[in-house]
Write a protein that holds these residues in place. Sequence first.
Motif, PDB file in Angstrom:
ATOM      1  N   GLN A  17       0.813  -1.219   0.000  1.00  0.00           N
ATOM      2  CA  GLN A  17       0.000   0.000   0.000  1.00  0.00           C
ATOM      3  C   GLN A  17       0.847   1.271   0.000  1.00  0.00           C
ATOM      4  OE1 GLN A  17      -2.445  -1.937   3.309  1.00  0.00           O
ATOM      5  NE2 GLN A  17      -3.941  -0.525   2.461  1.00  0.00           N
ATOM      6  N   HIS A 114       1.526  -9.271   4.328  1.00  0.00           N
ATOM      7  CA  HIS A 114       0.394  -8.356   4.524  1.00  0.00           C
ATOM      8  C   HIS A 114      -0.422  -8.307   3.230  1.00  0.00           C
ATOM      9  CE1 HIS A 114      -1.063  -4.583   6.808  1.00  0.00           C
ATOM     10  NE2 HIS A 114      -1.883  -4.741   5.786  1.00  0.00           N
ATOM     11  N   ASN A 158      -0.883 -10.768   8.271  1.00  0.00           N
ATOM     12  CA  ASN A 158      -1.858  -9.708   8.544  1.00  0.00           C
ATOM     13  C   ASN A 158      -3.291 -10.167   8.261  1.00  0.00           C
ATOM     14  OD1 ASN A 158      -2.390  -6.755   9.101  1.00  0.00           O
ATOM     15  ND2 ASN A 158      -3.432  -7.042   7.151  1.00  0.00           N
ATOM     16  N   GLU A 159      -4.106 -10.121   9.297  1.00  0.00           N
ATOM     17  CA  GLU A 159      -5.560 -10.284   9.201  1.00  0.00           C
ATOM     18  C   GLU A 159      -6.023 -11.508   8.386  1.00  0.00           C
ATOM     19  OE1 GLU A 159      -7.477  -6.638   8.206  1.00  0.00           O
ATOM     20  OE2 GLU A 159      -6.743  -5.685  10.031  1.00  0.00           O
ATOM     21  N   GLN A 308     -15.657  -4.356   4.808  1.00  0.00           N
ATOM     22  CA  GLN A 308     -14.517  -4.515   5.739  1.00  0.00           C
ATOM     23  C   GLN A 308     -15.004  -4.620   7.172  1.00  0.00           C
ATOM     24  OE1 GLN A 308     -11.352  -4.336   4.611  1.00  0.00           O
ATOM     25  NE2 GLN A 308     -10.254  -4.455   6.520  1.00  0.00           N
ATOM     26  N   GLU A 360      -2.990  -1.738  14.493  1.00  0.00           N
ATOM     27  CA  GLU A 360      -3.728  -0.851  13.575  1.00  0.00           C
ATOM     28  C   GLU A 360      -4.935  -0.259  14.299  1.00  0.00           C
ATOM     29  OE1 GLU A 360      -4.842  -2.220   9.657  1.00  0.00           O
ATOM     30  OE2 GLU A 360      -3.019  -3.441   9.501  1.00  0.00           O
ATOM     31  N   VAL A 415      -7.107  -0.184   0.683  1.00  0.00           N
ATOM     32  CA  VAL A 415      -7.435  -1.418  -0.045  1.00  0.00           C
ATOM     33  C   VAL A 415      -8.702  -1.229  -0.861  1.00  0.00           C
ATOM     34  CG1 VAL A 415      -8.216  -3.804   0.305  1.00  0.00           C
ATOM     35  CG2 VAL A 415      -6.328  -2.899   1.658  1.00  0.00           C
ATOM     36  N   HIS A 416      -9.657  -0.532  -0.292  1.00  0.00           N
ATOM     37  CA  HIS A 416     -10.964  -0.440  -0.952  1.00  0.00           C
ATOM     38  C   HIS A 416     -11.183   0.885  -1.653  1.00  0.00           C
ATOM     39  CE1 HIS A 416     -11.456  -3.459   2.233  1.00  0.00           C
ATOM     40  NE2 HIS A 416     -12.303  -4.027   1.423  1.00  0.00           N
ATOM     41  N   LYS A 421      -9.089   7.868   0.527  1.00  0.00           N
ATOM     42  CA  LYS A 421      -9.392   7.521   1.919  1.00  0.00           C
ATOM     43  C   LYS A 421      -8.073   7.535   2.687  1.00  0.00           C
ATOM     44  CE  LYS A 421     -11.775   4.051   4.742  1.00  0.00           C
ATOM     45  NZ  LYS A 421     -12.298   2.653   4.739  1.00  0.00           N
ATOM     46  N   TYR A 423      -5.349   7.957   5.782  1.00  0.00           N
ATOM     47  CA  TYR A 423      -5.215   7.522   7.187  1.00  0.00           C
ATOM     48  C   TYR A 423      -3.991   8.121   7.879  1.00  0.00           C
ATOM     49  CZ  TYR A 423      -8.512   3.562   6.833  1.00  0.00           C
ATOM     50  OH  TYR A 423      -9.636   2.760   6.698  1.00  0.00           O
TER      51      TYR A 423
HETATM   52  C1  BGP Z   1      -6.954  -3.327   7.536  1.00  0.00           C
HETATM   53  C2  BGP Z   1      -5.686  -3.707   6.744  1.00  0.00           C
HETATM   54  C3  BGP Z   1      -4.903  -2.503   6.287  1.00  0.00           C
HETATM   55  C4  BGP Z   1      -5.805  -1.377   5.762  1.00  0.00           C
HETATM   56  C5  BGP Z   1      -6.926  -1.093   6.763  1.00  0.00           C
HETATM   57  C6  BGP Z   1      -7.860  -0.007   6.299  1.00  0.00           C
HETATM   58  O1  BGP Z   1      -7.845  -4.390   7.500  1.00  0.00           O
HETATM   59  O2  BGP Z   1      -4.812  -4.498   7.549  1.00  0.00           O
HETATM   60  O3  BGP Z   1      -4.011  -2.943   5.263  1.00  0.00           O
HETATM   61  O4  BGP Z   1      -6.306  -1.722   4.519  1.00  0.00           O
HETATM   62  O5  BGP Z   1      -7.683  -2.277   6.976  1.00  0.00           O
HETATM   63  O6  BGP Z   1      -8.780  -0.546   5.366  1.00  0.00           O
HETATM   64  P1  BGP Z   1      -9.109   0.232   4.020  1.00  0.00           P
HETATM   65  O7  BGP Z   1      -7.796   0.453   3.376  1.00  0.00           O
HETATM   66  O8  BGP Z   1     -10.020  -0.643   3.263  1.00  0.00           O
HETATM   67  O9  BGP Z   1      -9.779   1.529   4.436  1.00  0.00           O
END
Ligand code: BGP
Length: 458
Positions: A17, A114, A158-159, A308, A360, A415-416, A421, A423
Amino acid sequence: MKTEKKFLWGASLSAHQTEGAVDVDGKQPSVQDTRQRDNHEIADFTVAVDHFHHYQEDIDLLKGMGLTALRISFAWTRIIQADGGVNERGLKHYDDVIDYLLKQDILPIVTTYHFDLPDHLEQAGGWTNPDTVQAYSDYVEVLFKHFGDRVKHWLTINEPNIMLLADQKIVGFHRENPECYASFYNLMIAEKIAIKKCHELVEDGQIGPVPNISLVYPLSSKPADIRAALTFNAVRNWAYLDFSVKGRINPVLQAHLKDMGITLEIQPEHLELVQNNLPDFIGLNYYTSATVSFPQPGEAKLAGVSDQQSEDVYEPGAYKGVTNPFLKKNEFNWTLDPLGLQTTLEVTNDRYEIPIMITENGLGAYDELTADHQIHDQYRIDYLQQHLAAIEQAQKNGVPVCGYLPWSAIDLISVHEGIAKRYGFIYVDRTDKDVKELKRYPKDSYYWFKQVIEKGGL
Ligand code: BGP
């Protein structure tokens, strides 16, 4: 149990990312480079925010914020090639990054994987194929042998729960078919191998899982809704942490799968591996809580919501994701629940009783760069302040939280939702369509977090 003496004030990012440089120095494609993109309007990961070339500048800025730790991930395909060979230029890049972090007195915390599975492994069946477990085992052995003298804090995968629950958007396998539970099992065995090898190969090494944990609430006090929350808590959360920390298949999950005709057990040849290799801490990603009800026969799943945050989950006869009527949402439809973080931490501690690192937590938002290059993200400060207050309350209640590493250190490709978006504590000047010069600008939240770190808390 060796735990880091001082509380870690950090931040988080992932390779795909942020790095860009998707084919530089021998990097090969991952699923993040090849997956079908359902939205061509948003930035892809080709350039991302070019952290590959800007890492020194970014680390200098993070040092200026007072960080004592930084969570990064290594790109598996920068280090291991499809033929299994090691890419020395990939190792060299991460040597430079790790050495620079240590020079700046920032503790590196490395996620081995990840979401960026090598594409050739995905083409061979991904995590449904046990060969992927062997490939991951070979990969992490290279990491621990090469970096173990300098990297002492590791996160495994990761997740995995989001991968299991997500659809094709990440590397998902669909829960509708039993294969996804074979993938779950293989992911969890891979994690156990990483824990075992880290403890064998990294002197004083500490390693933890890093699931996304959102405590699941029942929509009402109806007994059927309570059972729906019990089941989805098992599927979404405890399935992963029980396997990792207790060395068992969660019994509520096992019963739920049996109802679906799926048998999930630890294979005899894995029992010793699973039960005798336990993590030193839990990496916990938290954004919001989740809420479910018991779906009536024929009741449809919630449509048009962010996948998500588990609002769109649906298993007939078991649970249905719903929107919590008592919580507000951000502009990306994610629920806001800082009290839920305190409760999630206390429930997680009650179950597992090992240190927890928040790896996170953050607010994705449409940030605006002013003409004089400022970003007034008071909304992000409010989110982080409320969630940090929840963490401090959980600590007062005995939860051994060992670090707070918000998502994300710098703006990156969501990711989406692409770059829109945002952070980061640091704004990166590009749009989804125009890479521009990728200039970095600290946001108001950067200066707020700097003060929090200086004070050692709120
Ligand atoms: C978590 C992931 C991150 C990041 C985050 C925010 O689930 O570990 O990599 O993607 O979500 O999500 P998004 O990018 O969809 O807003």
